[in-house]
Design a protein around this motif. Sequence first.
Motif, PDB file in Angstrom:
ATOM      1  N   THR A  24      40.433 -12.660 -19.645  1.00 24.62           N
ATOM      2  CA  THR A  24      39.128 -12.434 -20.272  1.00 24.62           C
ATOM      3  C   THR A  24      38.743 -13.672 -21.062  1.00 24.62           C
ATOM      4  OG1 THR A  24      37.850 -10.832 -21.556  1.00 24.62           O
ATOM      5  CG2 THR A  24      40.021 -11.376 -22.423  1.00 24.62           C
ATOM      6  N   ARG A  32      29.170  -8.986 -23.685  1.00 23.03           N
ATOM      7  CA  ARG A  32      29.120  -7.622 -23.120  1.00 23.03           C
ATOM      8  C   ARG A  32      29.323  -6.519 -24.135  1.00 23.03           C
ATOM      9  NH1 ARG A  32      29.148  -7.258 -17.221  1.00 23.03           N
ATOM     10  NH2 ARG A  32      29.029  -9.432 -16.586  1.00 23.03           N
ATOM     11  N   ARG A 204      31.043   1.585 -16.748  1.00 19.68           N
ATOM     12  CA  ARG A 204      29.604   1.595 -16.435  1.00 19.68           C
ATOM     13  C   ARG A 204      29.000   2.980 -16.636  1.00 19.68           C
ATOM     14  NH1 ARG A 204      25.350  -1.262 -16.457  1.00 19.68           N
ATOM     15  NH2 ARG A 204      26.409  -3.016 -17.380  1.00 19.68           N
ATOM     16  N   ASN A 249      29.811  -0.262 -28.555  1.00 19.92           N
ATOM     17  CA  ASN A 249      29.363  -1.458 -27.867  1.00 19.92           C
ATOM     18  C   ASN A 249      27.979  -1.802 -28.435  1.00 19.92           C
ATOM     19  OD1 ASN A 249      28.126  -3.235 -26.019  1.00 19.92           O
ATOM     20  ND2 ASN A 249      29.393  -2.477 -24.338  1.00 19.92           N
TER      21      ASN A 249
HETATM   22  N1  COA Z   1      36.877  -9.716 -19.389  1.00 20.94           N
HETATM   23  C1  COA Z   1      36.319 -10.284 -18.315  1.00 20.94           C
HETATM   24  N2  COA Z   1      35.814  -9.574 -17.291  1.00 20.94           N
HETATM   25  C2  COA Z   1      35.887  -8.237 -17.376  1.00 20.94           C
HETATM   26  C3  COA Z   1      36.475  -7.572 -18.467  1.00 20.94           C
HETATM   27  C4  COA Z   1      36.999  -8.386 -19.503  1.00 20.94           C
HETATM   28  N3  COA Z   1      37.552  -7.859 -20.597  1.00 20.94           N
HETATM   29  N4  COA Z   1      36.406  -6.252 -18.261  1.00 20.94           N
HETATM   30  C5  COA Z   1      35.781  -6.059 -17.084  1.00 20.94           C
HETATM   31  N5  COA Z   1      35.488  -7.269 -16.527  1.00 20.94           N
HETATM   32  C6  COA Z   1      34.836  -7.538 -15.267  1.00 20.94           C
HETATM   33  C7  COA Z   1      34.884  -6.374 -14.321  1.00 20.94           C
HETATM   34  O1  COA Z   1      36.128  -6.373 -13.640  1.00 20.94           O
HETATM   35  C8  COA Z   1      33.727  -6.671 -13.390  1.00 20.94           C
HETATM   36  O2  COA Z   1      34.130  -7.623 -12.457  1.00 20.94           O
HETATM   37  P1  COA Z   1      33.648  -7.524 -10.925  1.00 20.94           P
HETATM   38  O3  COA Z   1      32.169  -7.636 -10.970  1.00 20.94           O
HETATM   39  O4  COA Z   1      34.330  -8.676 -10.311  1.00 20.94           O
HETATM   40  O5  COA Z   1      34.132  -6.167 -10.471  1.00 20.94           O
HETATM   41  C9  COA Z   1      32.707  -7.349 -14.318  1.00 20.94           C
HETATM   42  O6  COA Z   1      33.442  -7.770 -15.476  1.00 20.94           O
HETATM   43  C10 COA Z   1      31.561  -6.463 -14.728  1.00 20.94           C
HETATM   44  O7  COA Z   1      32.085  -5.214 -15.085  1.00 20.94           O
HETATM   45  P2  COA Z   1      31.180  -4.038 -15.577  1.00 20.94           P
HETATM   46  O8  COA Z   1      32.035  -2.859 -15.799  1.00 20.94           O
HETATM   47  O9  COA Z   1      29.986  -3.885 -14.712  1.00 20.94           O
HETATM   48  O10 COA Z   1      30.682  -4.639 -16.968  1.00 20.94           O
HETATM   49  P3  COA Z   1      29.761  -3.956 -18.050  1.00 20.94           P
HETATM   50  O11 COA Z   1      28.604  -4.813 -18.321  1.00 20.94           O
HETATM   51  O12 COA Z   1      29.518  -2.511 -17.739  1.00 20.94           O
HETATM   52  O13 COA Z   1      30.679  -3.994 -19.351  1.00 20.94           O
HETATM   53  C11 COA Z   1      32.020  -2.442 -20.601  1.00 20.94           C
HETATM   54  C12 COA Z   1      31.889  -3.302 -19.353  1.00 20.94           C
HETATM   55  C13 COA Z   1      33.334  -1.702 -20.578  1.00 20.94           C
HETATM   56  C14 COA Z   1      31.972  -3.369 -21.808  1.00 20.94           C
HETATM   57  C15 COA Z   1      30.815  -1.459 -20.664  1.00 20.94           C
HETATM   58  O14 COA Z   1      30.682  -0.793 -19.422  1.00 20.94           O
HETATM   59  C16 COA Z   1      30.954  -0.429 -21.748  1.00 20.94           C
HETATM   60  O15 COA Z   1      30.883  -0.738 -22.915  1.00 20.94           O
HETATM   61  N6  COA Z   1      31.077   0.861 -21.381  1.00 20.94           N
HETATM   62  C17 COA Z   1      31.187   1.938 -22.330  1.00 20.94           C
HETATM   63  C18 COA Z   1      32.561   1.927 -22.917  1.00 20.94           C
HETATM   64  C19 COA Z   1      32.669   2.814 -24.112  1.00 20.94           C
HETATM   65  O16 COA Z   1      31.870   2.755 -24.987  1.00 20.94           O
HETATM   66  N7  COA Z   1      33.727   3.618 -24.149  1.00 20.94           N
HETATM   67  C20 COA Z   1      34.095   4.412 -25.248  1.00 20.94           C
HETATM   68  C21 COA Z   1      33.136   5.510 -25.481  1.00 20.94           C
HETATM   69  S1  COA Z   1      33.547   6.313 -26.969  1.00 20.94           S
END
Ligand code: COA
Length: 327
Positions: A24, A32, A204, A249
Amino acid sequence: IIGTGSYVPERILTNRHLREMVDTSDKWIVERTGIRERRIASGEETNVTMGRIALERAIENSGIRCEEIEFLVVGTNTTEPVWPSASGHIANLLGLRKDLPFLDVQAGCTGFNFAFSVAEMFIKAGQYRTVAVIGTDKLSAITDYQDRNTCVLFGDGAGALILKQSMSEGIIRSHLGGNARSRNLLILSKKDGTGNAYIRMEGRKVYTFAKKAMVESCFRVLDPSGTADKKELRTLFEQVTKIIPHQANARIIMGAAEELESRLELPAGEAKNKMIVTIEQYGNNSCASIPLALDISLRTGKLRKGDLVIFVGFGAGLTYAANLVRI
Ligand code: COA
Protein backbone atom coordinates in the motif's frame (compact mmCIF):
# COMPACT_ATOMS: atom_id res chain seq x y z
CA ILE A 1 -25.13 14.99 28.58
CA ILE A 2 -23.42 16.22 31.73
CA GLY A 3 -19.91 14.91 31.06
CA THR A 4 -17.71 13.23 28.46
CA GLY A 5 -14.37 11.43 28.47
CA SER A 6 -12.21 9.44 26.10
CA TYR A 7 -9.05 7.41 25.85
CA VAL A 8 -6.77 6.34 23.01
CA PRO A 9 -3.69 4.11 23.33
CA GLU A 10 -0.26 5.71 23.07
CA ARG A 11 1.05 3.65 20.18
CA ILE A 12 0.61 5.30 16.78
CA LEU A 13 0.50 3.21 13.60
CA THR A 14 1.17 5.49 10.62
CA ASN A 15 0.56 4.88 6.93
CA ARG A 16 4.31 4.61 6.54
CA HIS A 17 4.40 1.74 9.04
CA LEU A 18 1.61 0.00 7.11
CA ARG A 19 3.56 0.38 3.86
CA GLU A 20 6.15 -1.93 5.38
CA MET A 21 3.49 -4.51 6.26
CA VAL A 22 1.32 -4.71 3.11
CA ASP A 23 1.40 -3.52 -0.50
CA THR A 24 0.00 0.00 0.00
CA SER A 25 1.05 3.65 0.07
CA ASP A 26 0.43 6.76 2.14
CA LYS A 27 -1.05 8.39 -0.98
CA TRP A 28 -3.56 5.57 -1.58
CA ILE A 29 -4.70 5.48 2.05
CA VAL A 30 -5.05 9.26 2.39
CA GLU A 31 -6.87 9.68 -0.93
CA ARG A 32 -9.26 6.74 -0.43
CA THR A 33 -9.93 7.07 3.31
CA GLY A 34 -8.57 10.33 4.78
CA ILE A 35 -6.65 8.34 7.41
CA ARG A 36 -3.01 9.19 8.24
CA GLU A 37 -2.59 7.31 11.51
CA ARG A 38 -4.46 5.22 14.03
CA ARG A 39 -3.91 4.18 17.67
CA ILE A 40 -3.13 0.57 18.54
CA ALA A 41 -3.65 -0.92 22.00
CA SER A 42 -0.77 -2.63 23.78
CA GLY A 43 -0.95 -6.34 24.66
CA GLU A 44 -2.37 -5.57 28.12
CA GLU A 45 -4.93 -3.04 26.91
CA THR A 46 -8.44 -4.23 26.03
CA ASN A 47 -11.85 -2.74 25.30
CA VAL A 48 -12.40 -3.03 29.08
CA THR A 49 -9.28 -1.16 30.21
CA MET A 50 -9.79 1.58 27.60
CA GLY A 51 -13.50 1.90 28.41
CA ARG A 52 -12.72 2.12 32.09
CA ILE A 53 -10.39 5.11 31.62
CA ALA A 54 -12.84 6.86 29.29
CA LEU A 55 -15.64 6.48 31.85
CA GLU A 56 -13.41 7.60 34.72
CA ARG A 57 -12.69 10.78 32.75
CA ALA A 58 -16.39 11.31 31.95
CA ILE A 59 -17.28 10.95 35.63
CA GLU A 60 -14.60 13.47 36.55
CA ASN A 61 -15.76 15.82 33.80
CA SER A 62 -19.38 15.65 34.97
CA GLY A 63 -18.55 16.28 38.64
CA ILE A 64 -20.74 13.41 39.89
CA ARG A 65 -19.74 10.64 42.28
CA CYS A 66 -19.44 7.02 41.02
CA GLU A 67 -22.33 5.96 43.27
CA GLU A 68 -24.72 8.25 41.44
CA ILE A 69 -24.58 6.07 38.30
CA GLU A 70 -27.68 3.85 38.23
CA PHE A 71 -27.17 1.99 34.96
CA LEU A 72 -24.25 1.28 32.61
CA VAL A 73 -24.57 0.50 28.89
CA VAL A 74 -21.52 -0.35 26.80
CA GLY A 75 -21.43 -0.52 23.01
CA THR A 76 -18.63 -2.90 22.04
CA ASN A 77 -17.76 -5.81 19.74
CA THR A 78 -14.41 -7.01 21.00
CA THR A 79 -14.82 -8.47 24.48
CA GLU A 80 -12.46 -11.38 24.95
CA PRO A 81 -13.60 -13.86 26.24
CA VAL A 82 -17.07 -12.88 25.20
CA TRP A 83 -18.54 -13.07 28.70
CA PRO A 84 -18.83 -11.82 31.34
CA SER A 85 -19.64 -8.61 29.53
CA ALA A 86 -17.29 -5.64 29.20
CA SER A 87 -19.78 -3.53 31.17
CA GLY A 88 -19.54 -5.90 34.14
CA HIS A 89 -15.75 -5.78 34.13
CA ILE A 90 -15.78 -1.99 33.90
CA ALA A 91 -18.38 -1.62 36.70
CA ASN A 92 -16.21 -3.79 38.91
CA LEU A 93 -12.90 -2.07 38.06
CA LEU A 94 -14.35 1.36 38.75
CA GLY A 95 -16.10 0.34 41.96
CA LEU A 96 -19.53 1.41 40.75
CA ARG A 97 -22.56 0.52 42.94
CA LYS A 98 -22.54 -3.10 44.05
CA ASP A 99 -26.03 -3.76 42.68
CA LEU A 100 -25.58 -1.74 39.47
CA PRO A 101 -27.37 -3.17 36.42
CA PHE A 102 -25.21 -3.22 33.28
CA LEU A 103 -25.27 -4.60 29.76
CA ASP A 104 -23.33 -4.68 26.51
CA VAL A 105 -24.82 -3.79 23.17
CA GLN A 106 -23.28 -5.49 20.16
CA ALA A 107 -24.32 -3.83 16.91
CA GLY A 108 -21.10 -3.48 14.93
CA CYS A 109 -19.77 0.05 14.67
CA THR A 110 -23.33 1.32 15.32
CA GLY A 111 -23.01 -0.07 18.87
CA PHE A 112 -22.56 3.38 20.41
CA ASN A 113 -25.71 4.78 18.75
CA PHE A 114 -27.74 1.76 19.87
CA ALA A 115 -26.32 1.88 23.41
CA PHE A 116 -27.09 5.59 23.59
CA SER A 117 -30.66 4.87 22.54
CA VAL A 118 -31.02 2.16 25.21
CA ALA A 119 -29.93 4.72 27.82
CA GLU A 120 -32.34 7.26 26.32
CA MET A 121 -35.28 4.88 26.72
CA PHE A 122 -34.55 4.11 30.38
CA ILE A 123 -34.17 7.79 31.19
CA LYS A 124 -37.30 8.82 29.30
CA ALA A 125 -39.28 6.01 30.97
CA GLY A 126 -38.20 7.45 34.32
CA GLN A 127 -36.51 4.24 35.45
CA TYR A 128 -33.03 5.74 35.89
CA ARG A 129 -31.89 9.32 36.34
CA THR A 130 -28.15 8.94 35.80
CA VAL A 131 -26.81 6.57 33.17
CA ALA A 132 -23.29 6.00 31.84
CA VAL A 133 -22.76 5.09 28.18
CA ILE A 134 -19.45 3.86 26.78
CA GLY A 135 -18.30 3.00 23.27
CA THR A 136 -15.07 1.01 23.27
CA ASP A 137 -13.34 -1.34 20.85
CA LYS A 138 -10.02 -3.00 20.19
CA LEU A 139 -10.38 -3.72 16.49
CA SER A 140 -6.63 -4.35 16.19
CA ALA A 141 -7.30 -7.71 17.91
CA ILE A 142 -9.48 -8.85 15.00
CA THR A 143 -7.65 -7.11 12.15
CA ASP A 144 -5.57 -9.15 9.73
CA TYR A 145 -2.37 -7.15 9.20
CA GLN A 146 -1.73 -9.09 6.00
CA ASP A 147 -5.00 -7.92 4.41
CA ARG A 148 -4.56 -4.48 2.83
CA ASN A 149 -8.30 -4.22 2.17
CA THR A 150 -8.98 -3.86 5.89
CA CYS A 151 -5.83 -3.24 7.94
CA VAL A 152 -5.36 0.35 6.80
CA LEU A 153 -8.78 1.33 8.16
CA PHE A 154 -8.98 0.26 11.77
CA GLY A 155 -7.73 1.46 15.17
CA ASP A 156 -8.50 1.25 18.90
CA GLY A 157 -10.01 3.60 21.49
CA ALA A 158 -12.87 4.42 23.84
CA GLY A 159 -15.29 7.25 24.58
CA ALA A 160 -17.85 7.69 27.34
CA LEU A 161 -20.54 10.03 28.52
CA ILE A 162 -22.84 10.55 31.46
CA LEU A 163 -26.53 11.21 30.87
CA LYS A 164 -28.72 12.78 33.51
CA GLN A 165 -32.47 13.21 33.48
CA SER A 166 -33.38 16.86 33.05
CA MET A 167 -36.41 19.05 32.41
CA SER A 168 -34.63 20.98 29.66
CA GLU A 169 -34.25 19.66 26.11
CA GLY A 170 -31.64 16.90 25.77
CA ILE A 171 -31.96 13.70 23.77
CA ILE A 172 -34.72 14.47 21.31
CA ARG A 173 -35.01 11.07 19.62
CA SER A 174 -33.15 8.25 17.92
CA HIS A 175 -33.67 6.38 14.69
CA LEU A 176 -32.47 2.77 14.55
CA GLY A 177 -32.12 0.84 11.30
CA GLY A 178 -30.92 -2.53 10.08
CA ASN A 179 -30.34 -4.66 7.01
CA ALA A 180 -29.77 -8.22 8.21
CA ARG A 181 -30.00 -9.60 4.68
CA SER A 182 -26.64 -7.97 3.90
CA ARG A 183 -24.93 -9.27 7.05
CA ASN A 184 -22.31 -11.18 5.03
CA LEU A 185 -20.74 -7.98 3.66
CA LEU A 186 -18.85 -7.41 6.91
CA ILE A 187 -18.06 -10.46 8.99
CA LEU A 188 -15.51 -12.17 11.20
CA SER A 189 -14.01 -15.17 9.51
CA LYS A 190 -11.44 -17.75 10.61
CA LYS A 191 -8.14 -17.44 8.79
CA ASP A 192 -6.81 -20.73 7.45
CA GLY A 193 -4.22 -22.32 9.65
CA THR A 194 -4.39 -19.76 12.46
CA GLY A 195 -7.69 -20.47 14.23
CA ASN A 196 -8.06 -16.71 14.68
CA ALA A 197 -11.05 -14.84 13.30
CA TYR A 198 -10.48 -11.60 11.42
CA ILE A 199 -12.61 -8.90 9.79
CA ARG A 200 -13.51 -9.63 6.17
CA MET A 201 -15.31 -7.00 4.20
CA GLU A 202 -16.69 -6.26 0.76
CA GLY A 203 -15.42 -2.70 0.86
CA ARG A 204 -17.21 -1.24 -2.16
CA LYS A 205 -20.60 -2.61 -1.13
CA VAL A 206 -20.17 -1.48 2.48
CA TYR A 207 -19.17 1.94 1.16
CA THR A 208 -22.36 2.27 -0.88
CA PHE A 209 -24.51 1.03 2.01
CA ALA A 210 -22.82 3.39 4.50
CA LYS A 211 -23.31 6.53 2.44
CA LYS A 212 -26.97 5.76 1.84
CA ALA A 213 -27.59 4.73 5.46
CA MET A 214 -26.10 7.96 6.79
CA VAL A 215 -28.36 10.13 4.63
CA GLU A 216 -31.44 8.02 5.36
CA SER A 217 -30.84 8.00 9.11
CA CYS A 218 -30.25 11.77 9.27
CA PHE A 219 -33.58 12.32 7.50
CA ARG A 220 -35.46 9.82 9.65
CA VAL A 221 -34.18 11.20 12.95
CA LEU A 222 -35.27 14.71 11.93
CA ASP A 223 -38.59 13.56 10.45
CA PRO A 224 -39.61 10.26 12.12
CA SER A 225 -42.97 10.01 10.37
CA GLY A 226 -41.40 10.64 6.96
CA THR A 227 -44.08 13.19 6.09
CA ALA A 228 -42.03 16.39 5.81
CA ASP A 229 -41.65 17.82 2.31
CA LYS A 230 -38.28 19.01 1.00
CA LYS A 231 -38.69 22.56 2.33
CA GLU A 232 -39.70 21.37 5.82
CA LEU A 233 -36.83 18.89 5.89
CA ARG A 234 -34.41 21.61 4.84
CA THR A 235 -35.64 23.86 7.67
CA LEU A 236 -35.17 21.00 10.16
CA PHE A 237 -31.70 20.30 8.79
CA GLU A 238 -30.69 23.96 8.96
CA GLN A 239 -31.34 23.92 12.71
CA VAL A 240 -28.70 21.22 13.20
CA THR A 241 -25.41 22.76 14.35
CA LYS A 242 -23.10 19.78 13.70
CA ILE A 243 -23.16 16.14 12.70
CA ILE A 244 -20.84 13.61 14.32
CA PRO A 245 -20.66 10.68 11.91
CA HIS A 246 -19.07 7.32 12.58
CA GLN A 247 -15.48 7.78 11.44
CA ALA A 248 -15.06 4.98 8.90
CA ASN A 249 -13.89 6.84 5.83
CA ALA A 250 -13.67 10.59 5.16
CA ARG A 251 -14.97 9.96 1.63
CA ILE A 252 -18.11 8.27 2.98
CA ILE A 253 -18.69 11.26 5.27
CA MET A 254 -18.17 13.86 2.55
CA GLY A 255 -20.11 11.77 0.02
CA ALA A 256 -23.07 11.64 2.40
CA ALA A 257 -22.80 15.40 2.95
CA GLU A 258 -22.91 16.02 -0.81
CA GLU A 259 -25.95 13.78 -1.07
CA LEU A 260 -27.68 15.71 1.73
CA GLU A 261 -26.90 18.98 -0.07
CA SER A 262 -28.26 17.68 -3.34
CA ARG A 263 -31.42 16.10 -1.88
CA LEU A 264 -32.23 19.22 0.18
CA GLU A 265 -31.05 21.68 -2.50
CA LEU A 266 -28.67 23.31 -0.06
CA PRO A 267 -25.79 25.57 -1.08
CA ALA A 268 -22.58 23.60 -1.66
CA GLY A 269 -20.65 23.14 1.57
CA GLU A 270 -23.63 23.62 3.91
CA ALA A 271 -23.78 19.96 5.00
CA LYS A 272 -20.03 19.41 4.61
CA ASN A 273 -19.31 22.23 7.06
CA LYS A 274 -21.49 20.55 9.67
CA MET A 275 -19.50 17.30 9.54
CA ILE A 276 -17.05 16.69 12.39
CA VAL A 277 -14.11 14.66 11.10
CA THR A 278 -11.44 13.20 13.39
CA ILE A 279 -10.55 10.16 11.28
CA GLU A 280 -7.18 11.50 10.12
CA GLN A 281 -5.55 10.70 13.48
CA TYR A 282 -7.62 7.77 14.73
CA GLY A 283 -8.95 5.72 11.81
CA ASN A 284 -12.09 3.68 12.39
CA ASN A 285 -12.19 2.66 16.03
CA SER A 286 -15.72 1.30 15.85
CA CYS A 287 -17.93 2.02 18.87
CA ALA A 288 -15.40 4.56 20.15
CA SER A 289 -15.46 6.84 17.13
CA ILE A 290 -18.52 9.00 17.88
CA PRO A 291 -18.05 9.48 21.66
CA LEU A 292 -14.33 10.15 21.07
CA ALA A 293 -15.14 12.80 18.44
CA LEU A 294 -17.77 14.29 20.79
CA ASP A 295 -15.29 14.54 23.66
CA ILE A 296 -12.60 16.10 21.44
CA SER A 297 -15.11 18.57 19.96
CA LEU A 298 -16.36 19.71 23.36
CA ARG A 299 -12.86 20.09 24.73
CA THR A 300 -11.60 22.05 21.71
CA GLY A 301 -14.66 24.31 21.51
CA LYS A 302 -15.89 22.94 18.16
CA LEU A 303 -19.13 22.13 19.97
CA ARG A 304 -20.82 24.11 22.71
CA LYS A 305 -23.59 23.55 25.21
CA GLY A 306 -26.90 24.16 23.51
CA ASP A 307 -25.80 22.96 20.05
CA LEU A 308 -28.16 20.65 18.21
CA VAL A 309 -26.18 17.61 17.10
CA ILE A 310 -26.80 14.39 15.16
CA PHE A 311 -24.71 11.31 15.97
CA VAL A 312 -24.97 9.02 12.94
CA GLY A 313 -23.44 5.56 12.63
CA PHE A 314 -23.41 2.40 10.53
CA GLY A 315 -21.64 -0.92 10.73
CA ALA A 316 -21.58 -4.69 10.73
CA GLY A 317 -24.92 -6.42 11.01
CA LEU A 318 -25.60 -4.44 8.90
CA THR A 319 -26.96 -1.76 11.21
CA TYR A 320 -27.31 2.01 11.11
CA ALA A 321 -28.70 4.64 13.47
CA ALA A 322 -28.85 8.30 14.38
CA ASN A 323 -29.44 10.20 17.61
CA LEU A 324 -30.66 13.81 17.66
CA VAL A 325 -29.38 15.57 20.76
CA ARG A 326 -29.32 19.06 22.22
CA ILE A 327 -25.99 18.89 24.04
N1 COA B 1 -3.57 -0.04 -0.72
C1 COA B 1 -3.48 -0.04 -2.05
N2 COA B 1 -4.43 -0.57 -2.84
C2 COA B 1 -5.50 -1.11 -2.24
C3 COA B 1 -5.65 -1.16 -0.84
C4 COA B 1 -4.60 -0.60 -0.07
N3 COA B 1 -4.65 -0.56 1.26
N4 COA B 1 -6.80 -1.77 -0.54
C5 COA B 1 -7.40 -2.10 -1.71
N5 COA B 1 -6.59 -1.72 -2.74
C6 COA B 1 -6.82 -1.89 -4.16
C7 COA B 1 -7.84 -2.95 -4.47
O1 COA B 1 -7.22 -4.22 -4.45
C8 COA B 1 -8.30 -2.56 -5.85
O2 COA B 1 -7.36 -3.00 -6.78
P1 COA B 1 -7.83 -3.59 -8.20
O3 COA B 1 -8.54 -2.48 -8.88
O4 COA B 1 -6.55 -3.96 -8.82
O5 COA B 1 -8.73 -4.75 -7.84
C9 COA B 1 -8.22 -1.02 -5.82
O6 COA B 1 -7.38 -0.69 -4.71
C10 COA B 1 -9.56 -0.34 -5.68
O7 COA B 1 -10.28 -1.00 -4.68
P2 COA B 1 -11.72 -0.56 -4.25
O8 COA B 1 -12.21 -1.51 -3.24
O9 COA B 1 -12.57 -0.29 -5.44
O10 COA B 1 -11.38 0.85 -3.58
P3 COA B 1 -12.37 1.85 -2.87
O11 COA B 1 -12.26 3.17 -3.49
O12 COA B 1 -13.73 1.25 -2.69
O13 COA B 1 -11.73 1.98 -1.41
C11 COA B 1 -12.19 1.13 0.79
C12 COA B 1 -11.64 0.84 -0.60
C13 COA B 1 -12.09 -0.11 1.64
C14 COA B 1 -11.35 2.24 1.39
C15 COA B 1 -13.66 1.61 0.66
O14 COA B 1 -14.39 0.71 -0.15
C16 COA B 1 -14.36 1.73 1.99
O15 COA B 1 -14.05 2.59 2.78
N6 COA B 1 -15.40 0.91 2.23
C17 COA B 1 -16.16 0.94 3.45
C18 COA B 1 -15.35 0.32 4.54
C19 COA B 1 -15.93 0.58 5.89
O16 COA B 1 -16.25 1.68 6.21
N7 COA B 1 -16.02 -0.47 6.70
C20 COA B 1 -16.40 -0.41 8.06
C21 COA B 1 -17.82 -0.04 8.22
S1 COA B 1 -18.14 0.21 9.91
